[in-house]
Design an enzyme around this catalytic site. Structure first.
Site, PDB file in Angstrom:
ATOM      1  N   PRO A 134      49.194  40.623  33.597  1.00 52.40           N
ATOM      2  CA  PRO A 134      49.518  41.990  34.027  1.00 52.40           C
ATOM      3  C   PRO A 134      48.315  42.846  34.424  1.00 52.40           C
ATOM      4  O   PRO A 134      48.461  44.043  34.665  1.00 52.40           O
ATOM      5  CB  PRO A 134      50.173  42.566  32.775  1.00 52.40           C
ATOM      6  CG  PRO A 134      49.423  41.909  31.659  1.00 52.40           C
ATOM      7  CD  PRO A 134      49.138  40.495  32.139  1.00 52.40           C
ATOM      8  N   GLU A 135      47.132  42.252  34.487  1.00 59.49           N
ATOM      9  CA  GLU A 135      45.917  43.055  34.638  1.00 59.49           C
ATOM     10  C   GLU A 135      45.915  43.928  35.890  1.00 59.49           C
ATOM     11  O   GLU A 135      45.620  45.129  35.825  1.00 59.49           O
ATOM     12  CB  GLU A 135      44.684  42.133  34.638  1.00 59.49           C
ATOM     13  CG  GLU A 135      44.342  41.533  33.288  1.00 59.49           C
ATOM     14  CD  GLU A 135      45.120  40.272  32.976  1.00 59.49           C
ATOM     15  OE1 GLU A 135      44.781  39.613  31.978  1.00 59.49           O
ATOM     16  OE2 GLU A 135      46.078  39.942  33.709  1.00 59.49           O
ATOM     17  N   VAL A 136      46.190  43.343  37.044  1.00 53.68           N
ATOM     18  CA  VAL A 136      46.112  44.110  38.285  1.00 53.68           C
ATOM     19  C   VAL A 136      47.068  45.303  38.294  1.00 53.68           C
ATOM     20  O   VAL A 136      46.651  46.430  38.582  1.00 53.68           O
ATOM     21  CB  VAL A 136      46.336  43.201  39.512  1.00 53.68           C
ATOM     22  CG1 VAL A 136      46.516  44.036  40.784  1.00 53.68           C
ATOM     23  CG2 VAL A 136      45.148  42.254  39.691  1.00 53.68           C
ATOM     24  N   HIS A 140      43.463  46.868  35.301  1.00 53.01           N
ATOM     25  CA  HIS A 140      42.440  46.150  34.543  1.00 53.01           C
ATOM     26  C   HIS A 140      41.930  44.960  35.351  1.00 53.01           C
ATOM     27  O   HIS A 140      42.216  44.833  36.542  1.00 53.01           O
ATOM     28  CB  HIS A 140      43.005  45.703  33.197  1.00 53.01           C
ATOM     29  CG  HIS A 140      43.306  46.845  32.280  1.00 53.01           C
ATOM     30  ND1 HIS A 140      43.759  46.677  30.992  1.00 53.01           N
ATOM     31  CD2 HIS A 140      43.224  48.186  32.465  1.00 53.01           C
ATOM     32  CE1 HIS A 140      43.942  47.850  30.430  1.00 53.01           C
ATOM     33  NE2 HIS A 140      43.635  48.777  31.294  1.00 53.01           N
ATOM     34  N   SER A 259      44.581  41.115  28.845  1.00 51.77           N
ATOM     35  CA  SER A 259      43.420  40.500  28.240  1.00 51.77           C
ATOM     36  C   SER A 259      42.314  41.503  28.108  1.00 51.77           C
ATOM     37  O   SER A 259      42.317  42.546  28.761  1.00 51.77           O
ATOM     38  CB  SER A 259      42.939  39.341  29.114  1.00 51.77           C
ATOM     39  OG  SER A 259      42.454  39.795  30.338  1.00 51.77           O
TER      40      SER A 259
END
Length: 259
Positions: A134-136, A140, A259
């Site tokens: 899910p970072e983008v 993140h 993360s």
């Protein structure tokens, strides 16, 4: 051997070392303590014949604990960067172990949790497991080497789709994509079965094959890890990243973990 710590458990039976993430109340979300203990447990597994990596409770690992952050003492970039480097040391430790590592993944593997799992040599998924990067979407950046590893695992365009969209991947699709070798009713039992089989193989042959495959497939791992740390430090300074932390505190669900 039976050694227990607060956030990571390490046990060994007949040459198979089991390393267990042990923050079940937080779905094994990553904080600084868990990272430090996990790195130490992996470094102490040098004499194991095989390693099983698993988690307690309802999930393998839901990524960073956004309620604590990875810079809990000062909140400053230097502390955050040290935590990123700890996460990357997990990837190094797994990939450099002479023994094969089998990840038993159940429940959720999100963000850094998915990156930890995919650093393993073999991944077994329990039916119903959900994976996400899910970072983008939350502003993140990826920090465990996944921007290098994922394209080799699933192909360039599919890796871009998964990382850029940050969508959920169900266990059946994950196996079809090559994120795991199989889907099973009991990931831990199957992982231990595979680890016991591998522990009976000649250790030098196992180590030589693992090293050769990792080196041939990921020769740029160190450069990639350094690049990811720089990118993560930059992204975490954004307005979107701050908003993600606040949003998670309000919602308190695994969809926001990373993360």
């Amino acid at each position: 051997m039976n050694r227990q710590e607060q956030d990571v458990l390490a046990t060994e039976t007949e040459g198979v070392r089991t390393i267990t993430l042990n923050r079940p109340d937080s779905l094994n979300a990553i904080n600084v303590s868990l990272l430090s203990q996990l790195v130490r447990a992996l470094h102490e597994a040098q004499d194991a014949r095989a390693v099983v990596l698993t988690g307690t409770g309802r999930a393998f690992c839901t990524g960073e604990d956004l309620k604590q952050t990875l810079a809990p003492q000062s909140g400053k970039p230097d502390e955050l960067r040290r935590s990123f480097e700890l996460l990357q040391e997990v990837t190094r430790a797994i990939t450099r172990l002479k023994a094969p590592v089998v990840a038993a993944v159940h429940g959720y593997a999100v963000g850094g949790g998915a990156e930890i799992a995919l650093a393993a040599d073999l991944v077994v998924l329990q039916k119903g497991t959900r994976i996400r990067f899910p970072e983008v979407p939350i502003g993140h950046a990826h920090t465990g080497g996944i921007t290098l590893r994922l394209p080799q695992i699933v192909g360039l365009m599919r890796a871009k789709e998964l990382l850029l969209r940050g969508r959920w991947i169900e266990s059946t699709e994950a196996v079809a994509l090559g994120l795991a070798i199989e889907e099973t009713a009991d990931a831990s039992a199957r992982a231990h079965e595979l680890a016991a089989e591998l522990a009976g193989q000649p250790p030098r042959s196992l180590a030589a094959a693992k090293h050769a495959i990792e080196t041939a497939t990921f020769p740029m791992q160190e450069a990639n890890l350094r690049m990811e740390v720089d990118a993560a430090t930059y992204c975490f300074a954004s307005i979107e990243a701050d908003a993600a932390f606040e949003d998670f505190k309000l919602r308190g669900n695994v969809a926001g973990a990373r993360s």
